[in-house]
Motif scaffolding. Structure first.
Motif, PDB file in Angstrom:
ATOM      1  N   SER A 258       0.812  -1.220   0.000  1.00 23.63           N
ATOM      2  CA  SER A 258       0.000   0.000   0.000  1.00 23.63           C
ATOM      3  C   SER A 258       0.845   1.269   0.000  1.00 23.63           C
ATOM      4  O   SER A 258       0.300   2.361   0.080  1.00 23.63           O
ATOM      5  N   GLY A 259       2.166   1.115  -0.111  1.00 22.99           N
ATOM      6  CA  GLY A 259       3.025   2.294  -0.127  1.00 22.99           C
ATOM      7  C   GLY A 259       3.248   2.802  -1.534  1.00 22.99           C
ATOM      8  O   GLY A 259       2.534   2.434  -2.478  1.00 22.99           O
ATOM      9  N   SER A 260       4.274   3.625  -1.690  1.00 19.44           N
ATOM     10  CA  SER A 260       4.663   4.088  -3.022  1.00 19.44           C
ATOM     11  C   SER A 260       5.203   2.886  -3.803  1.00 19.44           C
ATOM     12  O   SER A 260       5.495   1.835  -3.222  1.00 19.44           O
ATOM     13  N   ARG A 261       5.350   3.044  -5.086  1.00 18.08           N
ATOM     14  CA  ARG A 261       5.901   1.934  -5.881  1.00 18.08           C
ATOM     15  C   ARG A 261       7.280   1.541  -5.356  1.00 18.08           C
ATOM     16  O   ARG A 261       7.599   0.353  -5.273  1.00 18.08           O
ATOM     17  N   GLU A 262       8.097   2.550  -5.021  1.00 20.37           N
ATOM     18  CA  GLU A 262       9.438   2.274  -4.496  1.00 20.37           C
ATOM     19  C   GLU A 262       9.357   1.498  -3.183  1.00 20.37           C
ATOM     20  O   GLU A 262      10.086   0.517  -2.981  1.00 20.37           O
ATOM     21  N   GLN A 263       8.487   1.931  -2.282  1.00 16.78           N
ATOM     22  CA  GLN A 263       8.326   1.241  -0.996  1.00 16.78           C
ATOM     23  C   GLN A 263       7.827  -0.187  -1.203  1.00 16.78           C
ATOM     24  O   GLN A 263       8.273  -1.116  -0.528  1.00 16.78           O
ATOM     25  N   ASN A 264       6.904  -0.371  -2.138  1.00 19.87           N
ATOM     26  CA  ASN A 264       6.376  -1.713  -2.411  1.00 19.87           C
ATOM     27  C   ASN A 264       7.463  -2.625  -2.975  1.00 19.87           C
ATOM     28  O   ASN A 264       7.559  -3.792  -2.582  1.00 19.87           O
ATOM     29  N   TYR A 265       8.280  -2.096  -3.878  1.00 21.96           N
ATOM     30  CA  TYR A 265       9.386  -2.905  -4.408  1.00 21.96           C
ATOM     31  C   TYR A 265      10.388  -3.233  -3.291  1.00 21.96           C
ATOM     32  O   TYR A 265      10.876  -4.364  -3.219  1.00 21.96           O
ATOM     33  N   ASP A 266      10.701  -2.263  -2.447  1.00 24.35           N
ATOM     34  CA  ASP A 266      11.611  -2.536  -1.320  1.00 24.35           C
ATOM     35  C   ASP A 266      11.041  -3.643  -0.438  1.00 24.35           C
ATOM     36  O   ASP A 266      11.774  -4.525   0.023  1.00 24.35           O
ATOM     37  N   LEU A 267       9.728  -3.608  -0.205  1.00 26.76           N
ATOM     38  CA  LEU A 267       9.078  -4.622   0.615  1.00 26.76           C
ATOM     39  C   LEU A 267       9.174  -5.999  -0.035  1.00 26.76           C
ATOM     40  O   LEU A 267       9.516  -6.983   0.637  1.00 26.76           O
ATOM     41  N   VAL A 268       8.911  -6.096  -1.334  1.00 24.87           N
ATOM     42  CA  VAL A 268       8.949  -7.406  -1.987  1.00 24.87           C
ATOM     43  C   VAL A 268      10.380  -7.952  -2.019  1.00 24.87           C
ATOM     44  O   VAL A 268      10.586  -9.157  -1.887  1.00 24.87           O
ATOM     45  N   ILE A 269      11.367  -7.079  -2.130  1.00 25.16           N
ATOM     46  CA  ILE A 269      12.762  -7.529  -2.103  1.00 25.16           C
ATOM     47  C   ILE A 269      13.118  -8.042  -0.708  1.00 25.16           C
ATOM     48  O   ILE A 269      13.791  -9.073  -0.573  1.00 25.16           O
ATOM     49  N   SER A 270      12.626  -7.387   0.335  1.00 31.88           N
ATOM     50  CA  SER A 270      12.879  -7.891   1.694  1.00 31.88           C
ATOM     51  C   SER A 270      12.109  -9.187   1.944  1.00 31.88           C
ATOM     52  O   SER A 270      12.603 -10.090   2.629  1.00 31.88           O
ATOM     53  N   GLN A 271      10.929  -9.329   1.352  1.00 34.97           N
ATOM     54  CA  GLN A 271      10.188 -10.580   1.460  1.00 34.97           C
ATOM     55  C   GLN A 271      10.938 -11.707   0.752  1.00 34.97           C
ATOM     56  O   GLN A 271      10.996 -12.837   1.249  1.00 34.97           O
ATOM     57  N   LEU A 272      11.528 -11.408  -0.395  1.00 37.07           N
ATOM     58  CA  LEU A 272      12.328 -12.405  -1.106  1.00 37.07           C
ATOM     59  C   LEU A 272      13.480 -12.874  -0.224  1.00 37.07           C
ATOM     60  O   LEU A 272      13.712 -14.081  -0.093  1.00 37.07           O
ATOM     61  N   HIS A 273      14.180 -11.940   0.371  1.00 35.97           N
ATOM     62  CA  HIS A 273      15.304 -12.290   1.246  1.00 35.97           C
ATOM     63  C   HIS A 273      14.830 -13.214   2.374  1.00 35.97           C
ATOM     64  O   HIS A 273      15.472 -14.228   2.656  1.00 35.97           O
ATOM     65  N   ALA A 274      13.691 -12.891   2.982  1.00 32.72           N
ATOM     66  CA  ALA A 274      13.152 -13.721   4.071  1.00 32.72           C
ATOM     67  C   ALA A 274      12.783 -15.117   3.568  1.00 32.72           C
ATOM     68  O   ALA A 274      13.036 -16.119   4.248  1.00 32.72           O
ATOM     69  N   LEU A 275      12.207 -15.190   2.376  1.00 35.52           N
ATOM     70  CA  LEU A 275      11.814 -16.483   1.795  1.00 35.52           C
ATOM     71  C   LEU A 275      13.011 -17.387   1.526  1.00 35.52           C
ATOM     72  O   LEU A 275      12.929 -18.598   1.680  1.00 35.52           O
ATOM     73  N   LEU A 276      14.111 -16.782   1.082  1.00 38.11           N
ATOM     74  CA  LEU A 276      15.266 -17.562   0.633  1.00 38.11           C
ATOM     75  C   LEU A 276      16.281 -17.824   1.731  1.00 38.11           C
ATOM     76  O   LEU A 276      17.171 -18.668   1.558  1.00 38.11           O
TER      77      LEU A 276
ATOM     78  N   LYS B 151      17.323  -5.164  -8.929  1.00 39.49           N
ATOM     79  CA  LYS B 151      17.689  -5.369  -7.515  1.00 39.49           C
ATOM     80  C   LYS B 151      17.130  -6.695  -7.006  1.00 39.49           C
ATOM     81  O   LYS B 151      17.782  -7.404  -6.235  1.00 39.49           O
ATOM     82  N   PHE B 152      15.913  -7.020  -7.403  1.00 38.20           N
ATOM     83  CA  PHE B 152      15.281  -8.286  -7.020  1.00 38.20           C
ATOM     84  C   PHE B 152      16.131  -9.456  -7.508  1.00 38.20           C
ATOM     85  O   PHE B 152      16.423 -10.381  -6.755  1.00 38.20           O
ATOM     86  N   VAL B 153      16.553  -9.409  -8.773  1.00 35.95           N
ATOM     87  CA  VAL B 153      17.366 -10.473  -9.347  1.00 35.95           C
ATOM     88  C   VAL B 153      18.728 -10.561  -8.651  1.00 35.95           C
ATOM     89  O   VAL B 153      19.237 -11.653  -8.389  1.00 35.95           O
ATOM     90  N   GLU B 154      19.291  -9.406  -8.328  1.00 38.50           N
ATOM     91  CA  GLU B 154      20.582  -9.398  -7.610  1.00 38.50           C
ATOM     92  C   GLU B 154      20.439 -10.087  -6.254  1.00 38.50           C
ATOM     93  O   GLU B 154      21.266 -10.907  -5.875  1.00 38.50           O
ATOM     94  N   GLN B 155      19.357  -9.775  -5.537  1.00 39.07           N
ATOM     95  CA  GLN B 155      19.091 -10.431  -4.249  1.00 39.07           C
ATOM     96  C   GLN B 155      18.907 -11.932  -4.441  1.00 39.07           C
ATOM     97  O   GLN B 155      19.453 -12.750  -3.709  1.00 39.07           O
ATOM     98  N   LEU B 156      18.133 -12.303  -5.463  1.00 38.57           N
ATOM     99  CA  LEU B 156      17.885 -13.716  -5.751  1.00 38.57           C
ATOM    100  C   LEU B 156      19.203 -14.451  -6.049  1.00 38.57           C
ATOM    101  O   LEU B 156      19.456 -15.529  -5.501  1.00 38.57           O
ATOM    102  N   CYS B 157      20.029 -13.872  -6.912  1.00 34.75           N
ATOM    103  CA  CYS B 157      21.278 -14.535  -7.315  1.00 34.75           C
ATOM    104  C   CYS B 157      22.227 -14.705  -6.145  1.00 34.75           C
ATOM    105  O   CYS B 157      23.027 -15.650  -6.138  1.00 34.75           O
ATOM    106  N   SER B 158      22.134 -13.844  -5.151  1.00 31.99           N
ATOM    107  CA  SER B 158      22.996 -14.002  -3.968  1.00 31.99           C
ATOM    108  C   SER B 158      22.623 -15.260  -3.179  1.00 31.99           C
ATOM    109  O   SER B 158      23.400 -15.728  -2.346  1.00 31.99           O
TER     110      SER B 158
END
Length: 159
Positions: free
Chosen positions: A8-26, A150-157
């Motif tokens: 529900s935030g700005s697009r930037e905030q939402n992307y930051d949230l999904v990237i942090s969710q990815l990190h938590a998932l992996l 950024k999402f892909v960079e997080q994933l590849c790590s």
């Protein structure tokens, strides 16, 4: 346990949230297929106005279908063909406003109108690509590109 939060935030905030969710998932998981599967599912529930999201893995000089969300897709893509092949060959993101104007476009789903493909690189080596299609023309912009990279960079790590 993983819980999705409302985007529900700005697009930037939402992307930051999904990237942090990815990190938590992996976190702590080493299985490549499991991580790619969860990453495609996460993007599928996060992104609106898309009809396909998934991965092609680089194997023996071609891209081979990996985990995805959407309709059945092309299984093998030579690096000389399509948006995925171009992004993999160039080792850089390719964003296409209208896939019907892209020379050599591979139409796995006739409803796709625009596409973004981000190469997955680790230690200078191509692992594959993240491919996202939309039924809308010009769906993906610079902001999507920057955050999906950024999402892909997080994933590849985690691969």
């Amino acid at each position: 346990m993983f819980h999705t939060k409302a985007y529900s935030g700005s697009r930037e905030q939402n992307y930051d949230l999904v990237i942090s969710q990815l990190h938590a998932l992996l976190q702590g998981e080493t299985d490549r297929i499991a991580n790619l599967s969860n990453a495609s599912a996460l993007l599928n529930q996060f992104l609106n106005r898309i009809n396909w999201v998934g991965f092609y893995l680089y194997k023996e000089d071609e891209l081979v279908l990996g985990p995805f969300q959407g309709l059945p897709a092309c299984v093998r893509i030579p690096l000389s063909r399509g948006v995925c092949g171009k992004a993999a060959s160039l080792r850089e993101t390719v964003r296409v406003e209208n896939v019907h104007e892209f020379p050599g476009h591979i139409a796995c789903d006739a409803s796709s109108q625009s596409e973004i493909v981000i190469p997955m690189m680790k230690e200078g080596k191509l692992l594959g690509v993240l491919d996202i299609d939309s039924p809308e023309l010009n769906r993906f912009d610079e902001l999507d590109q920057a955050y999906l990279e950024k999402f892909v960079e997080q994933l590849c790590s985690h691969l």
